[in-house]
Design a protein around this motif. Structure first.
Motif, PDB file in Angstrom:
ATOM      1  N   GLY A  68      40.358   5.449  35.261  1.00  0.00           N
ATOM      2  CA  GLY A  68      40.574   6.698  34.553  1.00  0.00           C
ATOM      3  C   GLY A  68      41.739   7.490  35.102  1.00  0.00           C
ATOM      4  O   GLY A  68      42.560   6.972  35.880  1.00  0.00           O
TER       5      GLY A  68
ATOM      6  N   ARG B 238      38.585  11.609  34.686  1.00  0.00           N
ATOM      7  CA  ARG B 238      38.212  11.384  33.291  1.00  0.00           C
ATOM      8  C   ARG B 238      38.201   9.871  33.062  1.00  0.00           C
ATOM      9  O   ARG B 238      39.220   9.206  33.200  1.00  0.00           O
ATOM     10  N   ILE B 239      37.034   9.348  32.733  1.00  0.00           N
ATOM     11  CA  ILE B 239      36.869   7.898  32.658  1.00  0.00           C
ATOM     12  C   ILE B 239      37.449   7.341  31.358  1.00  0.00           C
ATOM     13  O   ILE B 239      37.173   7.845  30.268  1.00  0.00           O
ATOM     14  N   GLU B 240      38.260   6.310  31.503  1.00  0.00           N
ATOM     15  CA  GLU B 240      38.838   5.602  30.360  1.00  0.00           C
ATOM     16  C   GLU B 240      38.048   4.333  30.037  1.00  0.00           C
ATOM     17  O   GLU B 240      37.943   3.939  28.871  1.00  0.00           O
TER      18      GLU B 240
END
Length: 322
Positions: A65, A33-35
């Motif tokens: 992420g 999950r990309i931050e």
């Protein structure tokens, strides 16, 4: 999930926000999950078609992420791990998959934004200063575009290795940033001939190395800055590709060398990748490497980020936040 793709090549206007299925990690991969996702000039090269890509193509090659899931055969990382990676396409998105061999752990002392901001540009500055031309104490070096994201890290690393750093910038504002990063001499290329100024600053000696990420508009003058047997390191082309060049000129200008390095060859192994990123993250954590990542855009404004980058309206690093 949402992702920014190109369906055809062209200007920043071709960037399209699309709804796509969330990918599933294959053998040896993790879903992250990309931050934060970094914006780099290489992204514009794919968008323009300068670098070929199979369309539709999700832009972006750098992100940080949290691991969401892993393939059954993966044991090196687990869900919840904080990781960063680069050189793997598809990071202008909310989720992405990446080989676990290309993931690097993010220390708790380093934020997601800093990890994404430092990775590609930090590794680039690291391999150029430590390997392509290994800077030695007392070396005089020229770094073009000193106020950019790579340039600011580059200056700091070169200074830490003992170099006298000369850099070029376009404005007084950018000169101040380069000076704060540690540059010894700053040339406003919009006001003076940088090659002539380098000759003055070196009392006619010339330089052992020039680091040039600009390309077309600086290449010829950069060669003029070198001493005999000096090295021209062309690692980008923000102004366009360098025209065809007659190699015999290298002999007539002092037996010069030219190299066109690319990052993948300097992080070809997992060990090389993690050794370089460990140095970079250590520098961020202990404060010896300072980042400038003030240009942060939502994923929906990726096109504007490209326009600003290409229009030289930014300093430091550009990030997209999904």
């Amino acid at each position: 999930m949402q992702a920014v793709q190109i369906l055809t090549t062209g200007s920043a206007d071709v960037l399209t926000l699309r709804d796509l299925p969330t990918p599933t990690p294959a053998s040896g991969e993790a879903l992250i999950r990309i931050e934060a996702s970094g914006v780099n000039f290489i992204d514009t090269y794919f968008r323009e078609g300068r670098y070929p890509a199979k369309l539709p193509y999700t832009l972006g090659q750098e992100a940080s992420g949290i691991v969401e899931s892993v393939a059954p055969d993966v044991t090196e990382v687990k869900p919840g791990d904080r990781v960063a990676w680069c050189g793997i396409p598809g990071t202008y998105a909310q989720f992405a998959v990446a080989p676990v061999s290309r993931l690097v752990p993010i220390p708790v002392s380093v934020s997601f934004n800093d990890a994404a901001a430092a990775l590609t540009q930090g590794i680039t500055a690291h391999y150029l200063t430590h390997s392509t031309y290994a800077i030695q104490p007392g070396d005089e070096v020229l770094i073009h575009a000193g106020a950019g994201g790579t340039g600011l890290l580059f200056i700091q690393m070169a200074k830490s290795l003992g170099a006298r750093v000369i850099t070029t910038v376009s404005t007084e504002e950018k000169a101040a940033l380069a000076r704060d990063a540690g540059a010894d001499e700053i040339i406003l290329y919009t006001k003076e001939d940088f090659a002539a100024r380098v000759k003055q600053l070196t009392n006619g000696r010339g330089l052992p190395v020039v680091y040039d990420s600009v390309g077309k508009t600086t290449f010829e003058q950069s060669l003029q800055c070198l001493r005999p047997r000096g090295l021209m390191v062309l690692f980008g082309g923000s102004s366009g590709p360098v025209p065809p060049f007659d190699l015999i000129r290298l002999s007539t200008m002092g037996s010069l060398y030219v190299t066109r390095p690319t990052m993948k060859d300097y992080i070809a192994t997992t060990e090389d990748l993690r050794a370089r990123t460990r140095d970079i993250f250590d520098g961020i954590a202990n404060g010896t490497l300072k980042l400038r990542a003030e240009h942060i855009y939502p994923l929906t404004e990726a096109a504007q980020a490209h326009r600003d980058l290409e229009g030289r309206k930014t300093t430091g690093k550009l990030l997209l936040i999904p």
